[in-house]
Design a protein around this motif. Structure first.
Motif: not given
Length: 599
Positions: A322-330, A339-342, A369-372, A443-446
């Motif tokens: 997963i690419d997190l270069s922009t701050g959010v998972p692509e 407010n979760l990405f999944y 799941y990803f939580d900012i 890497l696994t944070s969030g």
């Protein structure tokens, strides 16, 4: 040598008098035969006989099976009336009371009697003990005592003098020991099978375990125990399976203390299958995750929702991609409600069955799941841990204090973000931050993840279903709080099994009360806890006078609120209303409606 006359088959069931210590005991004489063919007789006491030849049964009689009771042959001149008056199997339609004048508290036990009836527990216990009503009533009485008095069972005899209980006789220390030691594995499994018949299809069930400290130092299961509360007590482990659909516990299992959860799931699934729990959906936490357990689920066709560790296996592979270069998972979807990405991933897994048979995993899916906000907290926690561990190891290094060999592995685990090298003497030779461990944690944070097997659930549905297991956590709070079973006060295996059985019965009652209270706003508002409901019922009393019909004192105020919320019918004449009995005999025409007076 000539043989004597052979004994009749029913001789061992003939009851006679055995004089011992100034008392006359009603006794049979069972025997055993040794290897030489010699008989050794003993006395089995079923009660005592007074000077009027009246038989007073004891707990040995009441805890015997109905079949064994019927075989007993009493002398024809004995008065056996007390068997009927004290037996729960006798005629229940007696109006008049002949047991002496009594005035006892009845509200809480009346309430719990109705809960036991509503949950089907009263009927199930009678079937478990093969129609032995007295034994079922004693188990309920001991379970009620856990609710209503925080003291040990040694005080229950005094408690029964002021509280009307289901038991038809006084429970002494010896009778309680005899009862708990007579509860068998057959009784435990029979109760599970009866509870399984009351369940619906595809009920969601949470699985979890808790440690229970014990004062008994000779129990088998404490051998590997280590108390997590740092008390000078050994501990055992108890597993509870809790239905999130019916809101009741359905299964329990006793295990050695500190046994890893990952090693117990195969036994749990097997016993659930043997007990008749079909098509249940298990919800487990990360402690039960392992390759072996996953293969057990697949081989048995068990439907599961389980939380998984993000730092290993398929979850880690997915997170690395997963690419997190922009701050959010692509590539992940976003839920505005949580407010979760999944994102959901289909997994392929095959298990070798018998012979050449291969079993494919049924709808095995990984939900990531990803939580900012969680990522920010996790990153801050990592940095705090690095700083704290560096200072601690630096202090040990500077003091030159050696770390014992047996403690070095624990020292490394406690300082998991540090690479530490020791001299042979135990002093720290060198240390530095473990960049690989920090990278993995960063890497696994969030992120957090779950797996589902045999279910068609999208990621947010799976998360919602998994969140239901929080209710199961409250079950252990009930057991260790209001029920007071945070300590085992037994010293023998048979007593321990019996006590756990009684605790499970109490847990069913407590779970039902808690569920109804939480689902009724008027109850939750009026009573802050389950204990408050029982306290409200304490003023209700049952008054029994010799030769008269017993009566119950009126229900008033919030006592009526409780009965109405639970759907329990208030006893006749106990509501604060009165219907006029004025006679209109002699008048013609339609009779007037009865007048009702509200007090």
């Amino acid at each position: 040598m000539t043989k004597g006359r052979p004994a009749k088959a029913n001789t061992i069931y003939k009851v006679g008098i055995h004089n011992n210590g100034g008392r006359k005991y009603a006794s049979t004489q069972p025997f055993t035969v040794d290897e030489n063919g010699k008989k050794h007789y003993s006395h089995k006491h079923w009660g005592i006989v007074d000077d009027d030849m009246k038989f007073h049964p004891n707990s040995t009689y009441f805890y015997a099976s109905l079949e064994e009771r019927r075989k007993l042959i009493f002398p024809s001149d004995w008065d056996l009336s007390e068997i009927k008056s004290r037996s729960g199997t006798g005629h229940r339609g007696v109006v008049e009371y002949d047991g002496g004048d009594l005035d006892r508290m009845y509200g809480p036990t009346w309430f719990l009697n109705n809960v036991a009836k509503e949950t089907g527990l009263s009927d199930d216990l009678q079937k478990v003990f093969e129609g032995n009503v007295e034994m079922a009533q004693d188990v309920l009485t001991l379970a009620y005592y856990l609710f209503l008095d925080s003291r040990t069972y040694s005080h229950i005899e005094k408690w029964q003098r002021i509280v009307k209980t289901p038991s038809v006789h006084t429970l002494t220390s010896s009778s309680i020991t005899r009862l708990t030691q007579s509860i068998t594995e057959q009784n435990r499994m029979d109760l599970f099978r009866l509870r399984a018949k009351r369940m619906g299809k595809d009920e969601y069930c949470a699985v979890d375990s808790t440690s229970v400290s014990t004062y008994g130092f000779h129990l088998v299961d404490i051998r590997w125990g280590h108390n997590k509360e740092h008390l000078p007590l050994k501990q055992t482990l108890e597993v509870i399976v809790y239905s999130l659909t019916s809101h009741l516990p359905i299964y329990y299992l006793e295990l050695p203390g500190n046994m890893p959860d990952s090693r117990t799931i195969e036994m749990i699934v097997t016993e659930l299958e043997h007990a008749g729990f079909k098509n249940v959906i298990l919800i487990t936490d990360r402690g039960y995750e392992s390759m072996k357990n996953l293969e057990v689920y697949i081989a048995k066709g068990q439907k599961v929702i389980t939380s998984v560790k993000c730092g290993q296996g398929e979850a880690l592979k997915v997170i690395k991609s997963i690419d997190l270069s922009t701050g959010v998972p692509e590539g992940m979807s976003f839920s505005k409600d949580t407010n979760l990405f999944y994102k959901q991933y289909n997994l392929d897994y095959k298990v070798q069955g018998n012979g050449n048979h291969v079993i494919d995993a049924d709808r095995l899916k990984l939900n990531v799941y990803f939580d900012i906000h969680k990522r920010a907290d996790d990153l801050a926690r990592v940095q705090m841990a690095i700083t704290t561990q560096t200072e601690l190891v630096q202090a040990v290094y500077e003091t030159g204090k050696p770390v014992p060999k047996e403690d070095r592995e624990t020292f490394r685990k406690e300082n998991n973000f540090m690479k530490i090298a020791f001299w042979k003497s135990g002093k720290i030779r060198s240390f530095e931050v473990d960049k690989d461990a920090v990278k993995k944690a960063t890497l696994t944070s969030g992120f957090f993840a779950s797996k589902t097997l045999g279910l068609d659930l999208d990621p947010m549905e799976a998360r919602s279903r998994y969140g239901m297991r929080d209710e199961q956590e409250k079950t252990f709070m009930l057991q260790k709080g209001p029920l007071g079973e945070d300590r085992l006060r037994v010293c023998t295996e048979s007593s321990k099994h019996g006590r756990m059985f009684i605790c499970f019965v109490a847990l069913i009652l407590a779970s039902y009360i808690r569920h109804i209270r939480d689902s009724k706003p008027e109850l939750a508002k009026a009573f802050p806890s389950m204990s408050a409901i029982l306290e409200e019922m304490q003023t209700i009393r049952c008054i029994e006078h010799d030769g008269r019909r017993k009566f119950i004192t009126p229900f008033v105020g919030d006592q009526l609120l409780i009965c109405d919320a639970f759907g329990f019918e208030v006893p006749e004449g106990c509501r604060p209303t009165y219907t006029s009995k004025k006679s209109n005999k002699g008048k013609r025409g339609r009779p007037p409606k009865p007048q009702t007076e509200n007090s």
